[in-house]
Motif scaffolding. Structure first.
Motif, PDB file in Angstrom:
ATOM      1  N   ASN A   1       0.856  -1.187   0.000  1.00 49.55           N
ATOM      2  CA  ASN A   1       0.000   0.000   0.000  1.00 49.55           C
ATOM      3  C   ASN A   1       0.887   1.229   0.000  1.00 49.55           C
ATOM      4  OD1 ASN A   1      -1.419  -2.111   2.133  1.00 49.55           O
ATOM      5  ND2 ASN A   1      -2.863  -1.269   0.643  1.00 49.55           N
TER       6      ASN A   1
ATOM      7  N   THR B   1       0.763   5.094   1.250  1.00 54.67           N
ATOM      8  CA  THR B   1       0.012   6.014   2.093  1.00 54.67           C
ATOM      9  C   THR B   1       0.871   7.240   2.381  1.00 54.67           C
ATOM     10  OG1 THR B   1      -1.295   6.172   4.126  1.00 54.67           O
ATOM     11  CG2 THR B   1       0.721   4.846   4.226  1.00 54.67           C
TER      12      THR B   1
ATOM     13  N   PHE C   1      -2.511  10.223   0.319  1.00 49.62           N
ATOM     14  CA  PHE C   1      -3.837  10.817   0.500  1.00 49.62           C
ATOM     15  C   PHE C   1      -4.116  11.876  -0.563  1.00 49.62           C
ATOM     16  CE2 PHE C   1      -3.562   8.909   4.724  1.00 49.62           C
ATOM     17  CZ  PHE C   1      -4.871   8.485   4.913  1.00 49.62           C
TER      18      PHE C   1
ATOM     19  N   THR D   1      -8.201   8.797   8.305  1.00 48.37           N
ATOM     20  CA  THR D   1      -8.692   7.563   7.705  1.00 48.37           C
ATOM     21  C   THR D   1     -10.211   7.532   7.603  1.00 48.37           C
ATOM     22  OG1 THR D   1      -8.603   6.520   9.894  1.00 48.37           O
ATOM     23  CG2 THR D   1      -6.710   6.197   8.443  1.00 48.37           C
TER      24      THR D   1
ATOM     25  N   ALA E   1      -4.636   4.631   0.458  1.00 48.95           N
ATOM     26  CA  ALA E   1      -3.952   5.382   1.512  1.00 48.95           C
ATOM     27  C   ALA E   1      -4.547   5.081   2.878  1.00 48.95           C
ATOM     28  CB  ALA E   1      -4.022   6.880   1.221  1.00 48.95           C
TER      29      ALA E   1
ATOM     30  N   GLN F   1      -2.483   3.367   5.858  1.00 44.62           N
ATOM     31  CA  GLN F   1      -2.318   4.010   7.164  1.00 44.62           C
ATOM     32  C   GLN F   1      -2.632   3.030   8.291  1.00 44.62           C
ATOM     33  OE1 GLN F   1      -1.162   7.130   7.207  1.00 44.62           O
ATOM     34  NE2 GLN F   1      -1.043   7.215   9.436  1.00 44.62           N
TER      35      GLN F   1
END
Length: 691
Positions: A165, A167, A172, A400, A409, A413
């Motif tokens: 992932n 992030t 974001f 989040t 993102a 996180q």
């Protein structure tokens, strides 16, 4: 009736205006269509000048803003870090380290980076590894494209069970860009469909909806032509939220103004021989109320310039430009099109005098007979709903929770927080004088801090100290830790410490938003009161109208609290949500009262306040309700964007507009006007007329 229509058409032919009466509308339409063809791509280009990073929301003089600018000096430019995190359910496999190193090397060669990536860092449990990649943050649009390429490389041909992932701030920003990048497509299509369906039901005509939609589309092009260069050159801040609101406002306002003008045009066609005479009379009769409505909304929106937040300061003029463009198109293109179409605009029906008393006539009769019980009962119901408003949670939400979908993102996180200290990759940044850097490092080791390091680079006698927090960057615990760090480092003699970073940015945004609610709401009320006083030539009527709209707003917050907490189970809301809802609901809610009360005033000159109020309710009820339904439906379209803020604004404004249209304007205001009588116009001379 057919004979009457034929006679009317024959009379039109005998009194047909000269060529100038159709040449002028044709020239106006041609000019608009040429402009639309040349600037048609501008709404789609607005996404390229959006700024969605946290710093762009901050006040220019905030401490975190100052630190962000100082960081640019250390880094040689604006940077948004991206955190690439690989993870497994168990321990990392033997070949995973080589895969991570290979992907990191390929990512490091991407254009759009602002420096070398960090070395891979393995989690203490050995089940995850992260790499921090500094992405250039000069252009948010390009940042999103760079992160997109990074995600493609990182996820390519991964071994089974290894997940990745991206992030961090850059992640974001990319997710926001992806969501808001489709505004010009998905949102516009849905809004256009909603408007067309409602207008077809209202007019029973296939032509008028097309004309109204064309007017709204041209207004959007005009507003985009003004906003694009201003945002590109940094004169104002445009983010995804303000762009979405701009699109919705333009369509909603343009349709509202069109409904009012077309309704008056239909009335004039009944009594006048030709379409030119009818449209001239309709524009003259409706100009004051439409212009006053637009002016009220524009002034209300410009009150956002008193905000500390740059995002709010940007939204005010952006939305005001949209309303102004809607007004211009509605008073130029739309009348020209109606003048050329004439009675054909209403095909297959025709305007005529023979109509049965409708629901609004019957409602006016009921309100006229029992006005006092009507307004008392209505006010009590609204007050009961308003009592629930304190239940609305508007103290901010975690990063989040901003997305309604689990974006990459957001997932990243959560993975990061599960394997590393919560603040890893987004440390608290302390900029201090280099002579006392060592003392500041020790002072910053307060409870809640996992690690503190000083960057050896010295710029203008300053150094950067990074404090990694144990809690996630957007948690309440992190904000408390930031305050402890500030207290500790400021106590170091000669440090001249400035504290920033993502956690500090979010804390200052929330504090500024709470301040804005306290300051801007009274300013909006005063501005709208002054506009209404000038328009209605009275002081009591504006006070009554504003009181009813504020009561409606409070009731809307109460209903929203119930729905958000118990139906949608939202985690809370941003402190700006009530402020945005207030500005839109009060300004737009006053719109419908302006439409009603200007007609009441017009009719009161002829037949007294009581008869004028009842007649105004009967003749404007349908068009104002249609306008409210259209505006509510267009704002509801914002809910297609998977952003918590937009979904909440969509509900608040849509429900609030319907409440104001169907209850406040239809029952409360007319009933109060009848009970107060001619005194409603105090201290104007109209109060001396018949009741």
């Amino acid at each position: 009736m057919q004979v009457e229509i034929q006679n009317t058409r024959k009379h039109e032919q005998r009194t047909r205006p000269g060529p100038v009466r159709w040449v002028l509308p044709a020239l106006v339409i041609t000019a608009w269509l040429v402009f639309g063809a040349l600037g048609g791509g501008l709404p789609g280009k607005l996404a390229q000048v959006q700024t969605n990073d946290g710093v762009s929301f901050l006040p220019a003089d905030a401490e975190a803003t100052e630190v962000a600018h100082l960081q640019e000096k250390f880094a040689g430019g604006k940077i948004q870090p991206a955190l690439v995190i690989y993870s497994r359910d168990g321990k990392l496999a033997d070949g995973d380290s080589q895969v991570v190193a290979d992907r990191a090397a390929r990512i490091a060669r991407l254009p759009g980076l602002a420096g070398p990536s960090s070395a891979p860092v393995t989690a203490p449990a050995g089940d995850a590894v992260r790499v921090i990649v500094p992405v250039s943050g000069v252009d948010g649009f390009e940042t999103g494209k760079t992160v997109g390429k990074m995600r493609d490389i990182a996820a390519e041909n991964l071994p089974d069970g290894l997940r990745v992932n991206v992030t961090g701030p850059a992640g974001f920003t990319a997710d926001f860009g992806e969501v808001f990048g489709g505004i010009d497509g998905q949102l516009l299509v849905i809004t256009a469909i909603v408007v067309v369906v409602i207008l077809v039901l209202v007019y029973r005509s296939p032509l008028l909806p097309i004309v109204v939609l064309a007017s709204a589309g041209l207004a959007l092009v005009l507003s985009s032509a003004a906003v694009y260069p201003l945002a590109r050159d940094g004169v104002l801040t445009l983010n995804g939220q303000s762009q979405g609101i701009l699109f919705i406002l333009v369509f909603g306002a343009s349709t509202d103004y069109a409904l009012l003008l077309v309704a008056r045009y239909r009335e004039e066609l009944v009594d006048r021989a030709g379409s030119w005479q009818a449209i001239v009379a309709a524009v003259k009769a409706s100009f004051e109320s439409i212009a006053a409505s637009a002016g009220t909304v524009i002034l209300g929106l410009l009150c956002l310039l008193f905000s500390e937040l740059s995002s709010n300061k940007g939204l005010g003029p952006v939305a005001a430009i949209g309303i102004a463009a809607s007004l211009i198109a509605s008073l130029t293109f739309l009348p020209a099109a109606l003048a050329l179409l004439g009675r054909a605009a209403f095909w297959p029906t025709q305007p005529n005098k023979h109509h049965k008393p409708g629901v609004w006539q019957r409602l006016a009769e009921v309100v006229g007979r029992r006005f006092r019980p009507v307004w008392i009962a209505t006010a009590l119901v609204l007050a009961a709903l308003a009592a629930l408003a304190p239940m609305l949670k508007s103290t901010g939400v975690s990063q989040t929770d901003v997305f309604l979908d689990r974006t990459d993102a957001v997932v990243g996180q959560e993975v990061l927080a599960g394997h590393f200290p919560g603040g890893a990759g987004s440390p608290v940044v302390v900029v201090v004088n280099d002579q006392v850097a060592a003392q500041v490092v020790q002072a910053a080791k307060v409870p809640g801090v996992a690690d503190v390091t000083a960057n050896p680079k010295v710029v203008d006698g300053k150094v950067e100290v990074d404090a990694v927090l144990q809690a996630t960057t957007d948690s309440p615990e992190a904000k408390e830790t930031v305050q402890r760090i500030r207290d500790a480092v400021r106590a170091v003699p000669g440090a001249d410490a400035k504290v920033g970073g993502q956690t500090a940015i979010q804390a200052e945004v929330i504090a500024s938003a709470e301040r804005d609610r306290t300051v801007i709401i009274p300013i909006v009320l005063v501005v709208i009161f002054l506009v209404l006083a000038l328009l209605l030539r009275a002081l009591l009527a504006p006070f009554v109208l504003i009181a009813t709209v504020v009561l409606s707003f409070a009731a809307t917050l109460g209903v929203a609290a119930l729905v958000f907490n118990n139906v949608f189970d939202f985690p809370g809301s941003d402190p700006s949500v009530p402020l945005y809802a207030f500005v839109f609901l009060v300004a737009l809610g006053i719109d419908y009262n302006i439409f009603l009360m200007t007609r009441v005033r017009e009719e009161s000159h002829k037949s007294g306040t009581r008869a004028g109020a009842l007649h105004a309710l009967a003749v404007t009820g349908g068009v104002i309700t249609s306008a409210g339904v259209v505006l509510a439906a267009t704002f509801a379209a914002l809910s297609v964007l998977p952003i918590l803020f937009m979904a909440q604004i969509a509900f608040l404004v849509a429900f609030g507009v319907l409440l104001d249209t169907l209850i406040v304007r239809s029952l409360l205001v007319p009933a109060l006007t009848l009970d107060i009588g001619r005194r409603i116009w105090w201290p104007g001379r109209l109060r001396l007329g018949e009741r």
